[in-house]
Design a protein around this motif. Structure first.
Motif, PDB file in Angstrom:
ATOM      1  N   ASN A 180       0.808  -1.219   0.000  1.00 16.10           N
ATOM      2  CA  ASN A 180       0.000   0.000   0.000  1.00 16.10           C
ATOM      3  C   ASN A 180       0.839   1.267   0.000  1.00 16.10           C
ATOM      4  OD1 ASN A 180      -1.889  -2.161   1.211  1.00 16.10           O
ATOM      5  ND2 ASN A 180      -3.265  -0.451   0.837  1.00 16.10           N
ATOM      6  N   SER A 182      -6.007  -3.602  -1.248  1.00 17.81           N
ATOM      7  CA  SER A 182      -7.221  -3.150  -0.577  1.00 17.81           C
ATOM      8  C   SER A 182      -6.991  -1.766   0.000  1.00 17.81           C
ATOM      9  CB  SER A 182      -7.611  -4.127   0.534  1.00 17.81           C
ATOM     10  OG  SER A 182      -6.578  -4.227   1.490  1.00 17.81           O
ATOM     11  N   GLY A 183      -7.926  -0.878  -0.192  1.00 18.29           N
ATOM     12  CA  GLY A 183      -7.801   0.481   0.323  1.00 18.29           C
ATOM     13  C   GLY A 183      -6.963   1.357  -0.585  1.00 18.29           C
ATOM     14  N   SER A 194      -8.231   2.410  -8.118  1.00 22.16           N
ATOM     15  CA  SER A 194      -8.241   2.672  -6.682  1.00 22.16           C
ATOM     16  C   SER A 194      -7.704   4.075  -6.404  1.00 22.16           C
ATOM     17  CB  SER A 194      -7.377   1.648  -5.941  1.00 22.16           C
ATOM     18  OG  SER A 194      -7.878   0.346  -6.116  1.00 22.16           O
TER      19      SER A 194
END
Length: 275
Positions: free
Chosen positions: A109, A139-140, A169
């Motif tokens: 991330n 994710s995120g 994203s």
């Protein structure tokens, strides 16, 4: 550069002057293209391509004496962090002239190109790029940074700084980040910052004053809220002009005291204007 390739280079001795020219170093399966194990080494790199998967350059502050000043000079070179990858400045100085430094598509991330923990980093007349294409979804939101200094100083002049996320994203973009007393001086550089909806763009972040950044910038227009959502910078650091309701151009300055959706203070009308 296209004819000679080395898997990696590890510098173990405190070299007085090591010169590298016309070659590619690194590639798939390489931890770091270059690892410097002895502080105080002096190197010069000309027309060299460093490919780091995931790391581009790592410094270990060992050696005798550990306080010796090392210097590394890059001329007309290309540095590439593939599947993430950073250039770490820990104990020596690094100087870039007319070079292209890129990192892209992290598996995690976070994706930071320059990690400066000590000494000095200088980037002149070059291109710095942090790119996220969405090739490796996470994710995120993903955090993207060009320069993150937790010590030492960074000097950037006449350099284009691009941080662009084209993935679906959202990305949390920070161009210049300084903390723990670190200093960044980035005058006369251009910024191209863009992310998908739901992300945010921060040009200057001093972590509540724990770092120091001198980087005044004149925007051509107020940053576009579509590609730069939630744009933030340092109070008083950025300026641009707008055509006001009277049909005349007004100077506006970025102000943290204005509402979040209207950060630009009109010096003529004495009002906060929206992006």
């Amino acid at each position: 550069m296209d004819q000679t390739t080395l898997a990696s280079i590890t510098i173990t001795a405190q070299c007085a002057k090591a010169t590298f020219q016309d070659m590619t170093v690194g590639g798939a399966g390489t931890s770091y293209a270059v690892a410097v194990l002895n502080a105080g080494t002096k190197t010069a790199w000309t027309n060299v391509r460093l490919v780091g998967t995931p790391g581009i350059w790592q410094e270990y502050c060992g050696g005798t004496p550990a306080s010796a000043l090392g210097q590394h000079y890059f001329f007309g070179s290309k540095l590439e962090g593939q599947i993430g990858g950073s250039y770490q400045v820990n104990c020596d100085e690094s100087w870039f002239y007319g070079s292209e430094i890129t990192t892209k598509d992290s598996l995690t991330n976070e994706l930071t190109l320059f990690q400066v923990q000590g000494k000095e980093l200088h980037v002149y007349g070059s291109v710095v790029r942090v790119l996220e294409t969405g090739a490796f979804p996470v994710s995120g939101a993903r955090t993207l940074k060009a320069f993150a200094a937790t010590g030492g100083s960074v000097h950037i002049h006449g350099t284009g700084i691009d941080i662009i996320s084209t993935g679906t994203s959202p990305a949390l973009i920070t161009a210049l980040d300084a903390s723990n007393g670190a200093t960044i001086h980035a005058n006369a550089s251009a910024f191209n910052l863009s992310t998908a909806a739901g992300g945010s763009v921060t040009r200057i972040n001093t972590n509540n004053g724990s770092g120091h950044i001198h980087a005044p910038y004149l925007w051509e227009h107020i940053p576009n809220a579509v590609t730069m959502p939630g744009f933030t910078s340092q109070d008083g650091a950025d300026m641009t002009t707008v055509i006001a309701s009277d049909g005349k151009p007004h100077m506006v300055v970025y102000s943290a005291t204005c509402p979040a959706n209207a950060r630009w203070y009109d010096q003529v009308d004495k009002v906060c204007r929206s992006q």
